[in-house]
Design a protein around this motif. Structure first.
Motif, PDB file in Angstrom:
ATOM      1  N   GLU A  22      13.351  11.233   0.571  1.00  0.00           N
ATOM      2  CA  GLU A  22      12.711  10.596  -0.573  1.00  0.00           C
ATOM      3  C   GLU A  22      13.677   9.669  -1.294  1.00  0.00           C
ATOM      4  O   GLU A  22      13.320   8.566  -1.722  1.00  0.00           O
ATOM      5  CB  GLU A  22      12.185  11.664  -1.531  1.00  0.00           C
ATOM      6  CG  GLU A  22      10.988  12.440  -0.992  1.00  0.00           C
ATOM      7  CD  GLU A  22      10.533  13.531  -1.964  1.00  0.00           C
ATOM      8  OE1 GLU A  22      11.053  13.554  -3.104  1.00  0.00           O
ATOM      9  OE2 GLU A  22       9.677  14.339  -1.585  1.00  0.00           O
ATOM     10  N   VAL A  23      14.937  10.103  -1.407  1.00  0.00           N
ATOM     11  CA  VAL A  23      15.972   9.254  -2.030  1.00  0.00           C
ATOM     12  C   VAL A  23      16.163   7.981  -1.220  1.00  0.00           C
ATOM     13  O   VAL A  23      16.240   6.871  -1.764  1.00  0.00           O
ATOM     14  CB  VAL A  23      17.300  10.026  -2.148  1.00  0.00           C
ATOM     15  CG1 VAL A  23      18.421   9.099  -2.607  1.00  0.00           C
ATOM     16  CG2 VAL A  23      17.144  11.194  -3.104  1.00  0.00           C
ATOM     17  N   LEU A  24      16.245   8.131   0.104  1.00  0.00           N
ATOM     18  CA  LEU A  24      16.413   6.960   0.980  1.00  0.00           C
ATOM     19  C   LEU A  24      15.225   6.017   0.874  1.00  0.00           C
ATOM     20  O   LEU A  24      15.394   4.790   0.865  1.00  0.00           O
ATOM     21  CB  LEU A  24      16.565   7.418   2.436  1.00  0.00           C
ATOM     22  CG  LEU A  24      17.927   7.927   2.893  1.00  0.00           C
ATOM     23  CD1 LEU A  24      17.860   8.325   4.358  1.00  0.00           C
ATOM     24  CD2 LEU A  24      19.010   6.872   2.708  1.00  0.00           C
ATOM     25  N   ILE A  73      12.162  -1.220   3.861  1.00  0.00           N
ATOM     26  CA  ILE A  73      11.975  -0.542   5.147  1.00  0.00           C
ATOM     27  C   ILE A  73      11.136   0.714   4.931  1.00  0.00           C
ATOM     28  O   ILE A  73      11.515   1.596   4.166  1.00  0.00           O
ATOM     29  CB  ILE A  73      13.332  -0.173   5.791  1.00  0.00           C
ATOM     30  CG1 ILE A  73      14.170  -1.420   6.032  1.00  0.00           C
ATOM     31  CG2 ILE A  73      13.115   0.584   7.108  1.00  0.00           C
ATOM     32  CD1 ILE A  73      15.561  -1.140   6.581  1.00  0.00           C
ATOM     33  N   LYS A  74      10.009   0.771   5.616  1.00  0.00           N
ATOM     34  CA  LYS A  74       9.143   1.943   5.510  1.00  0.00           C
ATOM     35  C   LYS A  74       9.666   3.050   6.416  1.00  0.00           C
ATOM     36  O   LYS A  74       9.781   2.875   7.632  1.00  0.00           O
ATOM     37  CB  LYS A  74       7.713   1.579   5.897  1.00  0.00           C
ATOM     38  CG  LYS A  74       6.745   2.756   5.782  1.00  0.00           C
ATOM     39  CD  LYS A  74       5.364   2.375   6.290  1.00  0.00           C
ATOM     40  CE  LYS A  74       4.432   3.577   6.244  1.00  0.00           C
ATOM     41  NZ  LYS A  74       3.104   3.257   6.801  1.00  0.00           N
ATOM     42  N   THR A 126       9.003  -8.500  12.309  1.00  0.00           N
ATOM     43  CA  THR A 126       9.284  -7.365  11.419  1.00  0.00           C
ATOM     44  C   THR A 126       8.457  -6.129  11.731  1.00  0.00           C
ATOM     45  O   THR A 126       8.796  -5.030  11.300  1.00  0.00           O
ATOM     46  CB  THR A 126       9.042  -7.767   9.948  1.00  0.00           C
ATOM     47  OG1 THR A 126       7.703  -8.248   9.809  1.00  0.00           O
ATOM     48  CG2 THR A 126      10.016  -8.842   9.519  1.00  0.00           C
ATOM     49  N   GLU A 127       7.371  -6.297  12.496  1.00  0.00           N
ATOM     50  CA  GLU A 127       6.532  -5.143  12.822  1.00  0.00           C
ATOM     51  C   GLU A 127       7.123  -4.272  13.922  1.00  0.00           C
ATOM     52  O   GLU A 127       6.661  -3.165  14.151  1.00  0.00           O
ATOM     53  CB  GLU A 127       5.128  -5.595  13.228  1.00  0.00           C
ATOM     54  CG  GLU A 127       4.218  -5.862  12.031  1.00  0.00           C
ATOM     55  CD  GLU A 127       2.774  -6.060  12.462  1.00  0.00           C
ATOM     56  OE1 GLU A 127       2.549  -6.341  13.652  1.00  0.00           O
ATOM     57  OE2 GLU A 127       1.883  -5.939  11.613  1.00  0.00           O
ATOM     58  N   LYS A 145      10.718  -3.676   9.464  1.00  0.00           N
ATOM     59  CA  LYS A 145      10.304  -3.057   8.200  1.00  0.00           C
ATOM     60  C   LYS A 145       9.871  -1.613   8.408  1.00  0.00           C
ATOM     61  O   LYS A 145       9.360  -0.978   7.489  1.00  0.00           O
ATOM     62  CB  LYS A 145       9.148  -3.854   7.579  1.00  0.00           C
ATOM     63  CG  LYS A 145       9.584  -5.199   7.004  1.00  0.00           C
ATOM     64  CD  LYS A 145       8.435  -5.870   6.287  1.00  0.00           C
ATOM     65  CE  LYS A 145       8.881  -7.170   5.618  1.00  0.00           C
ATOM     66  NZ  LYS A 145       7.771  -7.835   4.897  1.00  0.00           N
ATOM     67  N   LYS A 146      10.086  -1.104   9.644  1.00  0.00           N
ATOM     68  CA  LYS A 146       9.611   0.240   9.963  1.00  0.00           C
ATOM     69  C   LYS A 146      10.696   1.013  10.709  1.00  0.00           C
ATOM     70  O   LYS A 146      11.287   0.509  11.662  1.00  0.00           O
ATOM     71  CB  LYS A 146       8.349   0.178  10.843  1.00  0.00           C
ATOM     72  CG  LYS A 146       7.147  -0.495  10.174  1.00  0.00           C
ATOM     73  CD  LYS A 146       5.973  -0.538  11.125  1.00  0.00           C
ATOM     74  CE  LYS A 146       4.764  -1.214  10.496  1.00  0.00           C
ATOM     75  NZ  LYS A 146       3.622  -1.266  11.443  1.00  0.00           N
TER      76      LYS A 146
END
Length: 572
Positions: free
Chosen positions: A510-512, A519-520, A457-458, A487-488
């Motif tokens: 910001e909405v996303l 997910i960062k 995930t990294e 996650k990125k």
């Protein structure tokens, strides 16, 4: 790789078909087998445009897998890849075994299964030594094979000119089983196997020089259109149909015996051994390009990517080699079961490529391409292949069962690999629940699984945006969430000096960010010119492989080809 080398590697596979397809098509279409083979040539002409458009727009290794990956989901692309690998595996074993059957006619003392295993091993070592060395061998085999086939055709024409048309007259007066329509349908269905190998060039297009790929398609089409129908016609003009049936396994060497004598029969047998070995080489080269691409996309383990000094990927080749050997010994060299896998998987790959062309037209309409196939021609080509698939299943219903026995386990493995992140998470839950008593074992297991999940995930991904609106960015997030283990995500905008993005864009981000908490999202704004140089620089700077970078379809005004971007994927 130049035109001759690329044509030779894929041409050995497709032109070796004349060694068996003439006899097979005569068995079903009788004296009109040459007509069935001409219809196949017409279908292949349609596929020239289909492949030319798809690979011209997306000139990356992988064939049907590549186009589906860039127009639909990873899971759909993986099905096409699985079919292609099965087709290559069956082609490799069948070609090697058939080569040794021809050698057995020359040297009766050899053990066919043992010799087949040795041949598969020899070509493994050859391909591991590098593609340039492989291409030299392929060129020698290809030139010799074309020479042998033209010699046999000329010999047949000379024989008929000297002996007249008595045999041909008797053959053309013979009744057809089921009538002309049925005979032509079954003959066409069988003859479609004579174009296997046409898809191979698309699987190593990145190794070819610019402009070579469409020339390989043209050259293969000319070879098949000339050699296969003329070979079937020569056989019908020279040999009684009953004699063709009796010599089905080595028809061309028998034809050479009748038209030119024992020297020509021996020449054809030696040529058959070599060109069928060349088809084995094609399987190795094609599957290497495909599996390498799948490993880069994290569908298959990335440990397969390790290369040797010659630039080949020995781990990929060894895995394919072991699969081929296992199939050879499991089937005990029986070609019937392998024919089922080969027939259905190859024809389905052709269908997938046709559908990939439709998806490219609808989802990547703005993508530049050197040529275009019309919707009518693509539809006609797909229908022709579906008809051939249906005909083969009617003739050999057992083929479908055997195909499923190989395909189902293969696709299960692919599904497990695609969903390994979720499987590892489930395994972690099971470890926590059921190993509470064995605390030390549980702790060690949890630690290992957690590390593996973290490593998966990294991996960071990149999407290059031109300041897209929220709907486009939302589609990007949906694609990443459904198809990638991460996650990125970096969302990157490349601006010219003095330019800036609208404030509304930051509100959209910001909405996303709130909509996709797993997910960062990191936004990066850079100044420069979007192209291969900045992509390569960012890939090295951020340690993110280029095939983990995404863009939307570029317009006709974009100054670079997609292939120039080093493997960037189109997802919108």
């Amino acid at each position: 790789m130049n035109e001759l080398a690329a044509t030779a590697i894929c041409g050995n596979d497709i032109t070796s078909s004349c060694l068996y397809v003439s006899a097979l098509s005569i068995a079903y279409a009788g004296q009109y087998a040459w007509v069935a083979l001409l219809i196949v040539a017409a279908v292949l002409f349609l596929f020239r445009k289909i492949y030319g458009e798809v690979v011209g727009a997306l000139p990356l290794n992988g064939g049907a897998y590549n186009v589906l990956l860039n127009t639909t989901t990873k899971s759909n692309a993986s099905v096409a890849a699985c079919l292609t690998i099965l087709s290559y595996m069956a082609t490799a074993v069948i070609s090697a075994s058939e080569a040794m059957h021809y050698l057995h006619d020359i040297v009766p003392s050899i053990n066919i299964i043992f010799s087949t295993a040795i041949l598969i091993t020899m070509f493994l070592l050859l391909v591991m030594s590098g593609i340039s060395e492989s291409s030299i061998v392929a060129i020698v085999i290809f030139v010799l094979h074309i020479t042998a086939m033209l010699t046999l055709i000329i010999s047949g024409i000379w024989y008929v000119s000297q002996n007249g048309f008595q045999v041909a007259s008797l053959n053309f007066d013979a009744p057809l089983n089921g009538g002309f329509g049925t005979a032509l349908f079954l003959g066409f269905s069988t003859a479609m196997l004579g174009i296997s190998g046409f898809e191979s060039s698309a699987n190593f297009v990145e190794e070819q020089k610019q402009g070579v790929f469409p020339k390989t398609l043209r050259n293969m089409w000319i070879a098949v259109s000339v050699i296969n129908p003329l070979m079937a016609l020569c056989a019908v003009m020279v040999l009684p149909l009953a004699e063709v049936a009796q010599n089905q396994e080595a028809l061309l060497s028998h034809l050479g015996e009748n038209t030119g004598g024992s020297w020509l029969a021996t020449f054809i047998s030696v040529d058959a051994v070599l060109v069928l070995s060349g088809a084995l080489l094609t399987s190795y080269v094609g599957v290497n390009g495909l599996i390498k691409r799948m490993a880069l996309d994290r569908i298959l383990p990335q440990l397969l990517l390790k290369e040797n000094k010659k630039g080949s990927s020995p781990r990929i080749l060894i895995v394919f080699y072991l699969l081929c050997l296992s199939v050879l010994f499991i089937t005990n060299g029986e070609l019937g079961p392998l024919a089922g896998v080969y027939t259905i998987s190859f024809l389905l790959v052709m269908v997938y490529f046709g559908f990939g062309n439709f998806l490219l037209k609808s989802k990547r309409a703005r993508l530049p391409r050197p040529e275009r196939a019309t919707v009518f021609s693509v539809t006609l080509a797909i229908l022709a292949v579906v008809v051939a698939l249906y005909g083969n299943i009617i003739m050999h219903p057992d083929y479908l069962i055997v195909f499923l026995q190989y395909f189902v386990p293969s696709i299960i493995v692919i599904i497990l690999l695609l969903n390994r992140n979720e499987i590892l998470k489930l395994l972690l839950v099971l470890v926590n629940r059921f190993f509470t008593i064995l605390k030390h074992v549980a702790a060690a297991s949890r630690l290992q699984i957690s590390r593996h999940i973290k490593k998966l995930t990294e991996q960071e991904f990149v999407y290059f945006t031109k300041g897209d609106d929220i709907s486009i960015l939302n589609k990007v997030m949906i694609y990443v969430q459904e198809n990638e283990i991460t996650k990125k995500l970096k969302i990157v905008t490349i601006l010219k000096e003095g330019e800036d993005v609208h404030e509304a864009f930051f509100s959209d981000l910001e909405v996303l960010d709130r909509a996709y908490p797993d997910i960062k999202i990191e936004y990066v704004q850079l100044h420069g010119t979007f192209g291969p140089e900045i992509i390569e620089r960012l890939s090295k700077e951020w340690d993110i492989p280029i095939n983990f970078m995404f863009i939307s379809s570029p317009s006709d005004r974009f100054t670079h080809r997609v292939s120039d971007l080093g493997g960037v994927r189109l997802i919108i």
